[in-house]
Design an enzyme around this catalytic site. Structure first.
Site, PDB file in Angstrom:
ATOM      1  N   GLU A   1       6.224  13.736 -25.159  1.00  0.00           N
ATOM      2  CA  GLU A   1       5.667  13.098 -26.364  1.00  0.00           C
ATOM      3  C   GLU A   1       4.317  13.748 -26.604  1.00  0.00           C
ATOM      4  O   GLU A   1       3.318  13.385 -25.971  1.00  0.00           O
ATOM      5  CB  GLU A   1       5.521  11.579 -26.132  1.00  0.00           C
ATOM      6  CG  GLU A   1       6.838  10.857 -25.916  1.00  0.00           C
ATOM      7  CD  GLU A   1       7.621  10.630 -27.222  1.00  0.00           C
ATOM      8  OE1 GLU A   1       7.022  10.703 -28.298  1.00  0.00           O
ATOM      9  OE2 GLU A   1       8.832  10.389 -27.139  1.00  0.00           O
TER      10      GLU A   1
ATOM     11  N   CYS B   1      -2.074   9.918 -31.919  1.00  0.00           N
ATOM     12  CA  CYS B   1      -1.186  11.085 -32.025  1.00  0.00           C
ATOM     13  C   CYS B   1      -0.526  11.181 -33.390  1.00  0.00           C
ATOM     14  O   CYS B   1      -0.250  12.274 -33.864  1.00  0.00           O
ATOM     15  CB  CYS B   1      -0.120  11.024 -30.940  1.00  0.00           C
ATOM     16  SG  CYS B   1       0.825   9.496 -30.974  1.00  0.00           S
TER      17      CYS B   1
HETATM   18  P1  NAD Z   1      -3.765  15.591 -21.968  1.00  0.00           P
HETATM   19  O1  NAD Z   1      -2.577  16.450 -22.168  1.00  0.00           O
HETATM   20  O2  NAD Z   1      -5.067  16.231 -21.719  1.00  0.00           O
HETATM   21  O3  NAD Z   1      -3.532  14.597 -20.722  1.00  0.00           O
HETATM   22  C1  NAD Z   1      -2.376  13.779 -20.621  1.00  0.00           C
HETATM   23  C2  NAD Z   1      -2.088  13.492 -19.157  1.00  0.00           C
HETATM   24  O4  NAD Z   1      -1.832  14.709 -18.496  1.00  0.00           O
HETATM   25  C3  NAD Z   1      -3.229  12.796 -18.411  1.00  0.00           C
HETATM   26  O5  NAD Z   1      -2.692  11.760 -17.615  1.00  0.00           O
HETATM   27  C4  NAD Z   1      -3.818  13.903 -17.543  1.00  0.00           C
HETATM   28  O6  NAD Z   1      -4.294  13.440 -16.303  1.00  0.00           O
HETATM   29  C5  NAD Z   1      -2.627  14.820 -17.306  1.00  0.00           C
HETATM   30  N1  NAD Z   1      -3.032  16.213 -17.170  1.00  0.00           N
HETATM   31  C6  NAD Z   1      -4.073  16.839 -17.797  1.00  0.00           C
HETATM   32  N2  NAD Z   1      -4.126  18.142 -17.438  1.00  0.00           N
HETATM   33  C7  NAD Z   1      -3.104  18.336 -16.554  1.00  0.00           C
HETATM   34  C8  NAD Z   1      -2.647  19.479 -15.808  1.00  0.00           C
HETATM   35  N3  NAD Z   1      -3.251  20.647 -15.913  1.00  0.00           N
HETATM   36  N4  NAD Z   1      -1.578  19.312 -15.001  1.00  0.00           N
HETATM   37  C9  NAD Z   1      -0.955  18.133 -14.892  1.00  0.00           C
HETATM   38  N5  NAD Z   1      -1.357  17.013 -15.564  1.00  0.00           N
HETATM   39  C10 NAD Z   1      -2.412  17.112 -16.383  1.00  0.00           C
HETATM   40  O7  NAD Z   1      -3.823  14.634 -23.254  1.00  0.00           O
HETATM   41  P2  NAD Z   1      -4.899  13.526 -23.637  1.00  0.00           P
HETATM   42  O8  NAD Z   1      -6.195  14.166 -23.990  1.00  0.00           O
HETATM   43  O9  NAD Z   1      -4.898  12.418 -22.660  1.00  0.00           O
HETATM   44  O10 NAD Z   1      -4.219  12.934 -24.975  1.00  0.00           O
HETATM   45  C11 NAD Z   1      -4.362  13.537 -26.222  1.00  0.00           C
HETATM   46  C12 NAD Z   1      -3.119  14.300 -26.633  1.00  0.00           C
HETATM   47  O11 NAD Z   1      -1.966  13.514 -26.443  1.00  0.00           O
HETATM   48  C13 NAD Z   1      -3.124  14.620 -28.121  1.00  0.00           C
HETATM   49  O12 NAD Z   1      -2.612  15.913 -28.306  1.00  0.00           O
HETATM   50  C14 NAD Z   1      -2.204  13.596 -28.712  1.00  0.00           C
HETATM   51  O13 NAD Z   1      -1.616  13.952 -29.939  1.00  0.00           O
HETATM   52  C15 NAD Z   1      -1.185  13.444 -27.632  1.00  0.00           C
HETATM   53  N6  NAD Z   1      -0.536  12.156 -27.719  1.00  0.00           N
HETATM   54  C16 NAD Z   1       0.788  12.103 -28.041  1.00  0.00           C
HETATM   55  C17 NAD Z   1       1.406  10.874 -28.168  1.00  0.00           C
HETATM   56  C18 NAD Z   1       2.858  10.739 -28.551  1.00  0.00           C
HETATM   57  O14 NAD Z   1       3.375   9.641 -28.436  1.00  0.00           O
HETATM   58  N7  NAD Z   1       3.529  11.791 -28.969  1.00  0.00           N
HETATM   59  C19 NAD Z   1       0.675   9.702 -27.964  1.00  0.00           C
HETATM   60  C20 NAD Z   1      -0.668   9.821 -27.619  1.00  0.00           C
HETATM   61  C21 NAD Z   1      -1.272  11.041 -27.487  1.00  0.00           C
END
Ligand code: NAD
Length: 456
Positions: A209, A243
């Site tokens: 997602e 998002c």
């Molecule tokens: P992110 O990708 O930075 O982090 C998400 C999760 O991934 C966190 O729990 C983090 O600890 C983990 N993570 C981060 N880097 C990692 C790595 N290198 N290896 C493994 N795990 C890792 O995203 P964010 O900043 O928390 O959220 C914002 C993004 O999420 C935006 O792009 C937004 O559009 C998207 N989003 C999508 C939805 C949806 O339902 N489609 C909902 C909310 C947010």
């Protein structure tokens, strides 16, 4: 925390059948409902401490939505779980043919920070109702909410059934190296790629997602007042850190000036020029996101708004005049800046939107069924609304998920149950009759029999 042991304990508990029965699934869902209802205020306070989200926004988008989802699953679960009989084929006659809905086993759910309760617990409801054990990894960027979830889960659930693993990239990477039976990830497209690569090592199925630039198209026949209200509502809840927030507006050129004055009215009626902390308007989550947005703001032509304050991590909802090549149009904005772009002819819209990767959501404001059909048929996007923003998430009968760079798979309501289940096809055959036509030794007579009986 010993991640490997936790996963092994959950796998053993799953194999022992502790989560499979209807009674067990309902029991865990009811316990989760109790956890949320009893600690609703603590959860909203934790979110507020993380990024200043107003209580009412947290209640509606993080508490109510999950409670409603649990009730929906409790009501429908027994019918979703039922094996489904399907028709046989002439080749397999006589037989009964049944599809069983099996749990996947032990699943991992990784959440994003921006709706830190919703994005953790909403998929979890599906994981539980499908009969799995689950480990939840909330985002470290909402640390108060993450530790509150950990504390509550430790009190309410046995770790071999449901557990919260707190931490950042290190913990996430360690979890991703484990042989889960499904990984459900919410977050950025960048990290989505890392998740999918890690999952490939153990051939684990994934739901991704992700995000993207979701357009709001305002057609020439739109009700402008309603469009401005609903676009700004979608852009300002959570200060645009959603998002499915409308990322930018693509408006028929003839309406540009009218949209600017409608926007002025909407914003002054929403906030009366006073962005009350804790009551009406969320803060930017951290300094690095503030700096990123501030940098975009400085490079933009501001039409309305533009005030910011780093100490308070505050950025005013801001309308900017933009063109497709501007920096603000490169990546998902994820903040309260709204670029305004125009089009002249509707035929150009699919080509303009194709310059960007497929968005998670698309919104269009129009009364024309022809225009709606044209956009729905010709532009790839995850899901969306006509004459509204974001509210497609509020209906559990609609699948929610992205396409291409905005993700794969979907959830909400029965789609969550299906995501965390696998379909198992079983053919049940009586021992009699057992004609020898399919057995060796093969000969011409058998082939002719087969052709006469089965070939059309
Ligand atoms: P992110 O990708 O930075 O982090 C998400 C999760 O991934 C966190 O729990 C983090 O600890 C983990 N993570 C981060 N880097 C990692 C790595 N290198 N290896 C493994 N795990 C890792 O995203 P964010 O900043 O928390 O959220 C914002 C993004 O999420 C935006 O792009 C937004 O559009 C998207 N989003 C999508 C939805 C949806 O339902 N489609 C909902 C909310 C947010």
């Amino acid at each position: 925390m010993n991640v490997q042991k936790l996963v092994q304990d959950q796998k053993t508990s799953y194999l022992n059948g502790s989560t499979r029965s209807l009674k067990a699934r309902k029991g865990v869902l009811i316990q989760l409902k109790k956890l949320i209802s009893t600690h609703e205020k603590e959860l909203c306070d934790a979110i507020n401490a993380d990024f200043g989200k107003p209580y009412i926004e947290s209640y509606i988008t993080e508490i109510y939505t999950v409670l409603d989802e649990i009730d929906y699953h409790l009501k429908n679960l027994s019918s979703w779980m039922k094996p489904v009989s399907v028709g046989g084929s002439i080749v397999t006659f006589p037989s009964k043919n049944i599809i069983y809905k099996q749990p996947k086993g032990t699943v991992l759910i990784i959440g994003a920070w921006n709706y830190p309760v919703h994005l953790s617990l909403m998929p979890l409801v599906g994981a539980i109702s499908a009969g799995n054990t689950a480990i939840l990894k909330p985002s470290e960027l909402a640390p108060n909410t993450s530790s509150k979830l950990k504390e509550l889960f430790d009190n309410y659930f046995k770790p071999e059934i449901l557990a919260v693993a707190e931490g950042g990239v290190e913990v996430s990477s360690e979890l991703l190296s484990q042989p889960f039976d499904h990984i459900f990830f919410t977050g950025s497209t960048r990290v989505g790629r890392i998740v999918m690569k890690a999952a490939a090592e153990n051939l684990v199925p994934v739901t991704l997602e992700l995000g993207g630039k979701s357009p709001a198209i305002v057609h020439k026949d739109a009700n402008l007042e309603v469009a401005a209200n609903r676009i700004w509502w979608g852009k300002t809840i959570n200060a645009g850190q959603t998002c499915v927030a409308p990322d930018y507006v693509l408006i028929h050129a003839s309406l540009k000036d009218a949209f600017i004055s409608a926007s002025k009215n909407v914003l002054s009626s929403f906030y009366q020029n006073d962005y009350l902390v804790d009551k009406n308007y969320t803060r930017i989550v951290n300094n690095s996101h503030f700096d990123r947005l501030h940098n975009l703001l400085q490079k933009s032509i501001v039409i309305l708004g533009g005030i910011s304050n780093k100490n308070k991590r505050f950025i005013e909802p801001t309308l900017v005049d933009a063109s497709w090549s501007d920096d603000i149009m490169k990546d998902e904005i994820f903040g309260p800046l709204l670029p305004l772009l125009t089009y002249e002819n509707e035929k150009e819209i699919p080509h303009l939107l194709n310059k960007k990767t497929s968005p998670l959501a698309l919104y269009m404001f129009t009364e024309s069924k022809k225009f709606q059909d044209f956009i729905i048929q010709n532009v790839p996007f995850g899901g969306g609304c006509v004459n509204d923003t974001i509210s497609h998430l509020g209906n559990h009968n609609l699948p929610f998920g992205g396409v291409g760079y905005s993700g794969m798979g979907s959830y909400h309501g029965k789609y969550s149950f299906d995501t965390f289940s696998r379909e198992q096809g079983i053919l049940k055959k009586p021992s009699w009759p057992d004609p020898d036509v399919r057995y060796p030794p093969y000969n011409e007579t058998k082939l002719n029999w087969f052709k006469r009986l089965f070939t059309k």
